[in-house]
Scaffold this active site. Structure first.
Site, PDB file in Angstrom:
ATOM      1  N   GLU A  57      -2.443  -7.920   8.195  1.00  0.00           N
ATOM      2  CA  GLU A  57      -1.429  -6.854   8.249  1.00  0.00           C
ATOM      3  C   GLU A  57      -0.716  -6.770   6.965  1.00  0.00           C
ATOM      4  O   GLU A  57      -0.305  -7.676   6.359  1.00  0.00           O
ATOM      5  CB  GLU A  57      -0.360  -7.237   9.214  1.00  0.00           C
ATOM      6  CG  GLU A  57      -0.810  -6.956  10.993  1.00  0.00           C
ATOM      7  CD  GLU A  57      -1.117  -5.491  10.978  1.00  0.00           C
ATOM      8  OE1 GLU A  57      -0.825  -4.459  10.264  1.00  0.00           O
ATOM      9  OE2 GLU A  57      -1.920  -5.297  11.939  1.00  0.00           O
ATOM     10  N   ASP A 106       2.706   1.556  -3.273  1.00  0.00           N
ATOM     11  CA  ASP A 106       1.320   2.176  -3.149  1.00  0.00           C
ATOM     12  C   ASP A 106       0.210   1.314  -2.702  1.00  0.00           C
ATOM     13  O   ASP A 106       0.185   0.055  -3.027  1.00  0.00           O
ATOM     14  CB  ASP A 106       1.230   2.978  -4.466  1.00  0.00           C
ATOM     15  CG  ASP A 106       0.239   4.261  -4.292  1.00  0.00           C
ATOM     16  OD1 ASP A 106      -0.368   4.383  -3.236  1.00  0.00           O
ATOM     17  OD2 ASP A 106      -0.131   4.689  -5.415  1.00  0.00           O
TER      18      ASP A 106
END
Length: 866
Positions: free
Chosen positions: A675, A637
């Site tokens: 990233e 998450d």
């Protein structure tokens, strides 16, 4: 701010306490939905280069024709930005077809286990006339016309040819009918007498199910909402003419709707749900003056900026929302700026002429709101919008309001609607659509119609799980989805003895500290936890005093630190957690002293604290039967940390044992331009190494539950994140190729389900699985209602399997997902999402809110963040 201005504003703020000012447009339409169209909102003054950037008024050249079916042209989207929520991103992830690549679900993705239940849902079928299609034309002008408004006026001189139903962006025209010729030439004349040749060329014929058509339906539907006098705020539409006032808390609620039209399994449907916009009857200027009276003058600007930046404000003169990105303390409403036509005007005069708004405080600073996205075909970025605090109303709730039981209770009366109420409200929208003549005319012109009744179908309720705890097996009441009573007095799966632990408290909380220790001694024996007396440390009620005690007393033998806090001050909590998660890694428990003040609840509180402390030290509480072996479950998450330069934090949690009761937890702190998946690969490799130490082998099957995926980000996940996970697994070893499944978990869905029981609508029972009718044909997806709610309507969770080479049957995937919703140790009941997602959320939230850096890896095998 001058003393005179301050005094005047204070007087006005006090006056407002007795009468709630109107929040919303200056001219409020009558209650209900009238047939007149609202005027389009005007531009905000721009701070860039002193020029006014008029939204939709830039000069644009004619865009080149586009033949791609998947995307409506940039110009067309530009035309409909206001109607599409002001955003160009595809929020519904159209065109992402993942099901075709999974052979085992290509034919069918439905399960079979469980008992049937009759459901209704908040979907209405959209029907069109037979062989309906949307025709796309490219429009050329000779000579070229720069002004889009002029291009539209010239084309619409030929309405007898193109018809009344049309959508035009200046270069691309959509019609519900096909013109006689593929290329049609017509002539128009400007007011100056100049003749213009217009060439209308058919470029595409789109079937009703194409992604472009689906986008188009949504644009047309938003047009209908505007006809009904609903005001757009963000992505949703609200009715300012029918506000609900809560004067006691100086709040106002605008009722409204979320809407989307999509291709579902068997038909195109409108999904609509009730939405509520909470507005505060207080302007930003009122807030500033209230704050000015509460804080030291030299810190006012710093604290005010901290409080306001990031908030969403509503400008009532045009019902638009803006994010506050900065406060310009050096500017004020008397400042001059350049308009688009080159003329200069002050903010005071601009707001008076444009919106008939009087600005009374001439010395207030101005708010700055940066544009979110590029505008225009060339991608030119507009300057930031400059807003006047006096004309901006605060939206949403403060943390103080959220923690106030009475405020939330009074709000819930209007916003937490029971199934029957919710269905009535949803049905009202379709009634308005079917009764409004203007709306019906628009629909008839396009050849479209909405069915008046909610969609009904049969779903399944899977059997409830048996809870395994300390050698015992027990069942729970499936309606309440809670086993707190059943687990009382039962020993836990595995316990950690509490031999060396600290309890830090203040003098004022001495009694609370003793109460806690006494009650822990009462509740721990039944759990099987051996506990020694705590080392009690009294400190002054200051953050520095707590930190000093921690530095002096915590050593390598300390198993647990319990801090008794007299208030929920964030800075104190953050400092304690930061020190004990990074500098001196030790499991810790912070307890608010006031939670121990009620004798009737203190035993229950102590039980919860003991369970949490056991988990944080590596203990295990309960489990459910998991038939699959050599299985690793991963939960991911994300949390967006706005305080530290908007970094993203990803929580990564992976199971370590057969019973899915031990977890490896790690965190990725992602800076801008980095990233996220690079950090996730490091986490996955570390989790596999740790799994090996527990099992002497690597897992044969890995199932990733990926939460925190925003609307429109599915393509990135499929094209980039999944291949990276596969690469990461290849890198482990030549012979290692486990089965991988990646499931996107989505909690924020507008779909609602209502069970039809004895002629009444109720919430579906926990364990309800929906895998037909309202799922998407191009996805392997399903909904599960796993939790039980006492008030309002239950929210289902959407699961979208975007990659699966395991060939696991849909039934097994659904059952496993439901089982994992039982495994969250902070709640003895079933929760909305699989436990690893909730653990990942708790970890990311702790790091993003309090620690702001990666916690020590020595804590990774404990649930220290519960």
């Amino acid at each position: 701010m001058s003393g005179r201005a301050r005094a005047r504003a204070r007087g006005r703020a006090r006056g407002q306490e007795t009468t709630t000012p109107a929040v919303g447009p200056t001219t409020v339409p009558p209650p209900g939905y009238g047939p007149t169209r609202p005027q389009p909102p005007q531009a905000e003054p721009s701070a860039e280069g002193g020029e006014l950037v008029g939204r939709g008024r830039q000069k644009r050249g004619t865009a080149a024709p586009r033949s791609e079916e998947l995307q409506i042209s940039a110009g067309f989207q530009e035309m409909t930005l206001g109607e599409r929520g002001g955003r160009r991103r595809d929020f519904h992830d159209l065109g992402v077809n993942t099901r075709q690549s999974m052979e085992h679900v290509r034919e069918s993705k439905t399960g079979a286990s469980g008992t049937l239940i009759k459901l209704s849902t908040n979907h209405f079928r959209l029907s069109s006339r037979p062989q309906w299609a949307l025709y796309q034309y490219h429009i050329d002008y000779n000579p070229v016309m720069e002004s889009r408004r002029l291009r539209s006026a010239l084309l619409f001189q030929h309405e007898s040819l193109i018809g009344g139903a049309h959508a035009f962006d200046g270069s691309i025209l959509f019609l519900p009918k096909k013109l006689e010729n593929k290329v049609t030439e017509v002539f128009s004349r400007t007011r100056q007498g100049e003749d213009v040749k217009i060439t209308i060329t058919l470029t595409n014929e789109l079937p009703s199910t194409s992604p472009t058509c689906l986008q188009f339906y949504n644009i047309i539907f938003r047009r209908l909402l505007k006809i009904m006098n609903l005001q757009q705020i963000g992505r949703n539409y609200y009715n300012p003419g029918d506000p609900i006032s809560i004067p006691k808390h100086r709040l106002m609620i605008w009722p409204g709707f979320t809407t989307s039209i999509l291709q579902y399994e068997t038909s195109i449907m409108l999904c609509t749900d009730v939405s509520h916009k909470v507005l505060r009857s207080e302007t930003v200027l009122d807030f500033m003056y209230t704050l000015y009276e509460q804080v030291e003058e030299q810190r006012f600007r710093e604290i005010c900026t901290k409080e306001l930046v990031g908030l969403i404000v509503l400008t009532r003169y045009n019902n638009k929302t803006y994010r506050v990105d900065d406060i310009d303390w050096d500017a004020n409403p008397q400042g001059i700026f350049k308009k688009a036509d080159g003329s200069e005007i002050s903010f005071i005069d601009y707001y008076k002429k444009q919106y008939n708004q009087e600005i009374t405080d001439l010395n207030q600073p101005v708010l700055v709101s940066q544009p979110k996205r590029k505008r225009g075909p060339e991608g030119a970025v507009t300057g930031p919008a400059v807003l006047i605090p006096e004309l901006c109303f605060l939206t949403g709730l403060t943390d103080k309001m959220r923690s106030d039981f009475n405020v939330m209770k009074d709000l819930a009366v209007h916003t937490r609607l029971a199934p029957e109420q919710r269905m009535r409200e949803v049905g009202r929208l379709i009634d308005y659509i079917n009764k409004d003549d203007n709306v019906q005319k628009e629909l008839r012109d396009w050849g479209l119609r909405f069915e008046p009744n909610l969609l009904s179908f049969s779903a399944r309720v899977v059997q409830s799980e048996k809870i395994l705890q300390g050698g015992k097996t027990f069942e729970y009441n499936p309606q309440s989805a809670d086993w707190s009573k059943e687990m009382r007095g039962a020993s836990l799966i595995s316990v950690k003895p509490l031999e060396n632990w600290l309890l830090i408290y203040t003098r004022r909380n001495y009694d609370a500290a003793n109460t806690l220790v006494q009650n822990l001694f009462k509740v721990t024996p039944a759990m099987g936890i051996q506990m020694n007396k705590a080392i009690m440390i009294e400190v002054e009620d200051r953050t520095e005093a707590y930190l000093k005690a921690l530095k002096q007393k915590v050593d390598s033998d300390t198993q647990m630190v319990v801090c008794l806090l007299s208030s929920n001050r964030k800075d104190k909590y953050d400092a304690i957690k930061k020190y004990l998660c990074t500098d001196c890694p030790t499991p810790s428990q912070c307890v608010l002293a006031r939670t121990l003040s009620k004798p009737q609840t203190v035993m229950a509180i102590a039980t919860k604290i003991a369970l949490q402390m056991n988990c944080k030290m590596g203990g295990e509480l309960w489990s459910v039967e998991i038939p699959l072996t050599q299985l690793m479950i991963v939960g991911i998450d994300c949390y967006h940390d706005t305080t530290s330069g908007r970094r993203s934090i990803a929580g990564f949690v992976a199971s370590l044992n057969r019973g899915i009761t031990r977890w490896y937890s790690r965190c990725v702190v992602q800076d801008r331009g980095q990233e996220l998946v690079d950090g996730l690969k490091v986490c996955l490799q570390a989790a596999l190494r740790t799994w090996y130490t527990y099992n002497n082998r690597l897992p044969a099957r890995i199932i990733v539950y990926r939460d925190g995926v925003g609307d429109g980000q599915l393509k990135t996940l499929v094209n980039y994140e999944v291949p990276q996970f596969l690469e990461c697994l290849k890198a482990v070893g030549k012979d290692y190729s486990p089965k991988l499944t990646v499931i996107v978990v989505k909690k924020r869905v507008n779909t609602r389900f209502f069970a039809q029981v004895g002629g009444r609508l109720q919430n579906p029972p926990p364990g309800t699985v929906i895998d037909l009718e309202v799922t998407r044909p191009e996805w392997y997806d399903f909904f599960i209602v796993s939790q039980s709610v006492r008030t309002g309507s239950v929210s289902p969770t959407h699961y979208n399997v975007i990659y699966d080479n395991s060939a696991l049957k849909p039934d097994y995937m659904q059952r496993l997902t439901y089982k994992l919703c039982h495994m969250y140790y902070n709640w003895p009941g079933v929760i909305r999402v699989p436990a690893p997602c909730q653990y990942a959320h708790k970890l990311a939230f702790l790091v993003g809110q309090s620690i702001h850096r990666e916690p020590s890896l020595s804590l990774a095998e404990n649930l220290y963040y519960l």
